[in-house]
Scaffold this active site. Structure first.
Site, PDB file in Angstrom:
ATOM      1  CE  LYS A 153      40.197  53.546  33.126  1.00  0.00           C
ATOM      2  NZ  LYS A 153      40.546  52.866  34.386  1.00  0.00           N
ATOM      3  CD  GLU A 228      47.267  47.215  19.485  1.00  0.00           C
ATOM      4  OE1 GLU A 228      47.112  45.991  19.259  1.00  0.00           O
ATOM      5  OE2 GLU A 228      47.819  47.988  18.685  1.00  0.00           O
ATOM      6  CD  GLU A 352      41.924  37.688  25.416  1.00  0.00           C
ATOM      7  OE1 GLU A 352      41.032  38.535  25.584  1.00  0.00           O
ATOM      8  OE2 GLU A 352      43.077  37.971  25.026  1.00  0.00           O
TER       9      GLU A 352
HETATM   10  P1  NDP Z   1      38.609  45.854  30.209  1.00  0.00           P
HETATM   11  O1  NDP Z   1      38.563  45.911  28.728  1.00  0.00           O
HETATM   12  O2  NDP Z   1      37.368  45.949  30.975  1.00  0.00           O
HETATM   13  O3  NDP Z   1      39.588  47.003  30.782  1.00  0.00           O
HETATM   14  C1  NDP Z   1      40.600  47.654  30.083  1.00  0.00           C
HETATM   15  C2  NDP Z   1      40.602  49.143  30.418  1.00  0.00           C
HETATM   16  O4  NDP Z   1      39.388  49.741  29.957  1.00  0.00           O
HETATM   17  C3  NDP Z   1      40.661  49.435  31.918  1.00  0.00           C
HETATM   18  O5  NDP Z   1      41.409  50.597  32.158  1.00  0.00           O
HETATM   19  C4  NDP Z   1      39.197  49.654  32.233  1.00  0.00           C
HETATM   20  O6  NDP Z   1      38.989  50.392  33.413  1.00  0.00           O
HETATM   21  C5  NDP Z   1      38.729  50.423  31.020  1.00  0.00           C
HETATM   22  N1  NDP Z   1      37.287  50.413  30.809  1.00  0.00           N
HETATM   23  C6  NDP Z   1      36.372  49.528  31.278  1.00  0.00           C
HETATM   24  N2  NDP Z   1      35.123  49.880  30.892  1.00  0.00           N
HETATM   25  C7  NDP Z   1      35.246  51.020  30.157  1.00  0.00           C
HETATM   26  C8  NDP Z   1      34.329  51.867  29.484  1.00  0.00           C
HETATM   27  N3  NDP Z   1      33.030  51.621  29.474  1.00  0.00           N
HETATM   28  N4  NDP Z   1      34.805  52.941  28.821  1.00  0.00           N
HETATM   29  C9  NDP Z   1      36.124  53.211  28.789  1.00  0.00           C
HETATM   30  N5  NDP Z   1      37.048  52.460  29.432  1.00  0.00           N
HETATM   31  C10 NDP Z   1      36.626  51.359  30.096  1.00  0.00           C
HETATM   32  O7  NDP Z   1      39.378  44.553  30.598  1.00  0.00           O
HETATM   33  P2  NDP Z   1      39.239  43.789  32.004  1.00  0.00           P
HETATM   34  O8  NDP Z   1      40.284  44.344  32.849  1.00  0.00           O
HETATM   35  O9  NDP Z   1      37.889  43.811  32.587  1.00  0.00           O
HETATM   36  O10 NDP Z   1      39.522  42.301  31.539  1.00  0.00           O
HETATM   37  C11 NDP Z   1      38.478  41.519  30.956  1.00  0.00           C
HETATM   38  C12 NDP Z   1      39.010  40.664  29.867  1.00  0.00           C
HETATM   39  O11 NDP Z   1      39.508  41.501  28.826  1.00  0.00           O
HETATM   40  C13 NDP Z   1      40.186  39.797  30.221  1.00  0.00           C
HETATM   41  O12 NDP Z   1      39.802  38.643  30.856  1.00  0.00           O
HETATM   42  C14 NDP Z   1      40.781  39.576  28.865  1.00  0.00           C
HETATM   43  O13 NDP Z   1      40.085  38.576  28.182  1.00  0.00           O
HETATM   44  C15 NDP Z   1      40.577  40.891  28.167  1.00  0.00           C
HETATM   45  N6  NDP Z   1      41.748  41.779  28.270  1.00  0.00           N
HETATM   46  C16 NDP Z   1      42.573  41.890  27.220  1.00  0.00           C
HETATM   47  C17 NDP Z   1      43.690  42.667  27.310  1.00  0.00           C
HETATM   48  C18 NDP Z   1      44.641  42.798  26.195  1.00  0.00           C
HETATM   49  O14 NDP Z   1      45.822  43.019  26.448  1.00  0.00           O
HETATM   50  N7  NDP Z   1      44.189  42.722  24.969  1.00  0.00           N
HETATM   51  C19 NDP Z   1      44.055  43.383  28.526  1.00  0.00           C
HETATM   52  C20 NDP Z   1      43.087  43.247  29.577  1.00  0.00           C
HETATM   53  C21 NDP Z   1      41.985  42.478  29.424  1.00  0.00           C
HETATM   54  P3  NDP Z   1      38.796  49.642  34.819  1.00  0.00           P
HETATM   55  O15 NDP Z   1      39.949  48.771  35.036  1.00  0.00           O
HETATM   56  O16 NDP Z   1      38.732  50.741  35.766  1.00  0.00           O
HETATM   57  O17 NDP Z   1      37.508  48.870  34.684  1.00  0.00           O
END
Ligand code: NDP
Length: 450
Positions: A153, A228, A352
């Site tokens: 996903k 991660e 972050e």
């Molecule tokens: P999220 O953790 O929300 O998203 C990461 C993935 O998880 C996406 O594919 C998202 O889907 C999915 N997801 C969201 N909610 C659920 C759920 N309840 N169950 C299962 N999967 C889920 O990150 P965001 O994109 O919202 O970013 C928010 C913050 O997270 C950033 O500002 C940053 O601080 C941190 N982040 C850290 C990352 C890293 O590399 N460690 C990467 C991205 C974000 P969908 O996109 O469809 O919501």
């Protein structure tokens, strides 16, 4: 329900897609479950040659994939090319790893004991928007190599390269049902994968908050999880370092990918006696950062991924910055590279930001540097700059951090383990270590006493 995919540099729509729901997710899990017995039975040699073919197809389509990633994330094309190059390397690496992932034979009384590394079954892979195909490959590569089948996903904001990966896997000859990409909301598709009884493991990269929910959800079916998560990494600069080199490199370690990087060294810790000189050099280096059109080969920083994310990033600039660079006006979710003088208790140093905002923090000596660097719930990455080798190693051993570099900010390589301590998650990706996350150890004893 549809998903509108936008170019963050222009705000133009680049695709409109159907958003999958629970039914489509269940159908993908079913396909993956059906494909599992024959995929795990493919001989190591044949599985390796399929992964090698996929790697070659990614290389052949490298420019197309890099442009797609650049348009969808708003990342500079030069960086996107590097990322897609790594994706191909990941598949080459795991193709080569398949017949080197050995079990053990263990001396026991009365017979022979041996271990096998068995695939888990169907794995659910949930990936973020910051390095969409790159991070997907870190999970897809070892999962396929170990004989698992996959439901992937991608993030709603950036699904396009994952969709192309599914096509290329088919073109490479990887059988139908082995790699399934489902585009939809995290709260729907992601949550269903976490709850699904036929999914054996979730490999997740994203926020600590969502990671926590995944861990809770996985408990119901005792699913394996690799997480991660976020980071707030320290770039520790001692006074005896090559300050010119450290300062020239520092902007790229936090403003690369517009700071949307879990490894971003967003706390720059500088020994007080060198602080003023380092700050001068850092401002100069940040001023020289080329911000603008991601399609331009020379661009070093593009926009943020969305308007909403830009608002969050802006909320971290609560005081007059030490320095703020330029960013284009008009369309696009631009935000300038920003340096803020802070203490480690300030919000900008604790949370972050995931944007181009760095906190500059002074320290007094080695013990103080280690104390400040470790004073965070995260522990993903970090750097140490000094000419004193013993001090570099002492500091590296003392930091509660998964991935460190000394006199360098580069810590992600295909062949070396990547992952966090503390609330940055657990499990390791990349290198041979990643295979452990996609296999179970089976222990078999044979009685040889007749
Ligand atoms: P999220 O953790 O929300 O998203 C990461 C993935 O998880 C996406 O594919 C998202 O889907 C999915 N997801 C969201 N909610 C659920 C759920 N309840 N169950 C299962 N999967 C889920 O990150 P965001 O994109 O919202 O970013 C928010 C913050 O997270 C950033 O500002 C940053 O601080 C941190 N982040 C850290 C990352 C890293 O590399 N460690 C990467 C991205 C974000 P969908 O996109 O469809 O919501």
């Amino acid at each position: 329900m549809t998903i509108t995919v936008v170019n963050p540099a222009t705000e133009e729509t680049i695709a409109t897609l159907e958003s999958a729901g629970v039914e489509e997710t269940d159908a993908a899990v079913r396909r993956a479950k059906e494909a599992f017995p024959s995929w795990r039975a493919v001989s190591p040699r044949d599985r390796a040659s399929l992964l090698r073919r996929l790697a070659s197809l990614i290389e052949e389509h490298g420019e197309e994939l890099a442009r797609l990633e650049s348009q969808n994330v708003g990342k500079p094309i030069s960086g996107a090319r590097g990322e897609i190059g790594m994706v191909a390397d990941v598949f080459h690496f795991y193709a080569g790893a398949i017949d080197k992932h050995y079990g053990d034979t263990i001396p026991v009384a009365g017979g022979v004991d041996m271990t096998f590394r068995e695939p888990l079954g169907v794995v659910g892979l949930i990936v973020p928007w910051n390095f969409p195909l790159n991070i997907a490959s870190w999970k897809v590569g070892p999962a396929l190599a170990a004989g698992n089948t996959i439901v992937l996903k991608p993030a709603e904001l950036t699904p396009l390269t994952a969709m192309r990966l599914e096509d290329l896997a088919k073109d490479a000859g990887i059988p139908e049902g082995v790699l399934n990409v489902v585009v939809g909301k995290g709260s729907v598709v992601g949550a269903r994968l976490v709850a699904h009884p036929d999914v054996a493991k979730i490999g997740f990269t994203g926020s600590t908050e969502v990671g926590r929910g995944i861990m809770e959800g996985a408990a119901a079916t005792i699913k394996r999880v690799t997480l991660e998560l976020g980071g707030k990494s320290a770039n520790v600069v001692y006074a005896d370092a090559d300050l010119e080199k450290a300062a020239a490199a520092a902007p790229y370690s936090v403003f690369d990918n517009a700071g949307q990087d879990c490894c971003a060294r967003s706390r720059i810790l500088v020994e007080r006696s060198a602080y003023d000189r380092f700050a001068e050099l850092l401002i100069e280096a940040t001023r020289n950062l080329k911000v603008g059109d991601p399609a331009d080969d020379a661009t070093e920083m593009g926009p943020l991924v969305s308007a909403q994310h830009r608002q969050t990033v802006a909320s971290f600039v609560e005081t007059t910055p030490l320095f703020q660079g330029d960013a284009p006006d008009g369309k696009g979710y631009w935000f300038p590279a920003t340096l803020i003088e802070a203490t480690n208790d300030d919000r900008v140093a604790r949370e972050e930001v995931f944007g181009p905002v760095a906190a500059l923090i002074p320290f007094t000596d080695e013990a103080d540097a280690i104390r400040i660097a470790n004073d965070t719930p995260y522990g993903l990455s970090g750097s140490i700059w000094t000419r004193d080798g013993a001090k570099a190693l002492r500091t590296a051993r003392a930091l509660d951090t998964g991935v460190l570099s000394i006199n360098s900010n580069s810590s992600v390589r295909v062949s070396t383990p990547f992952g966090g301590f503390k609330q940055s998650g657990f499990g390791r990706e990349l290198g041979m270590q990643a295979l452990a996350g996609y296999t179970e150890v089976k222990n078999v004893f044979i009685n040889t006493e007749g």
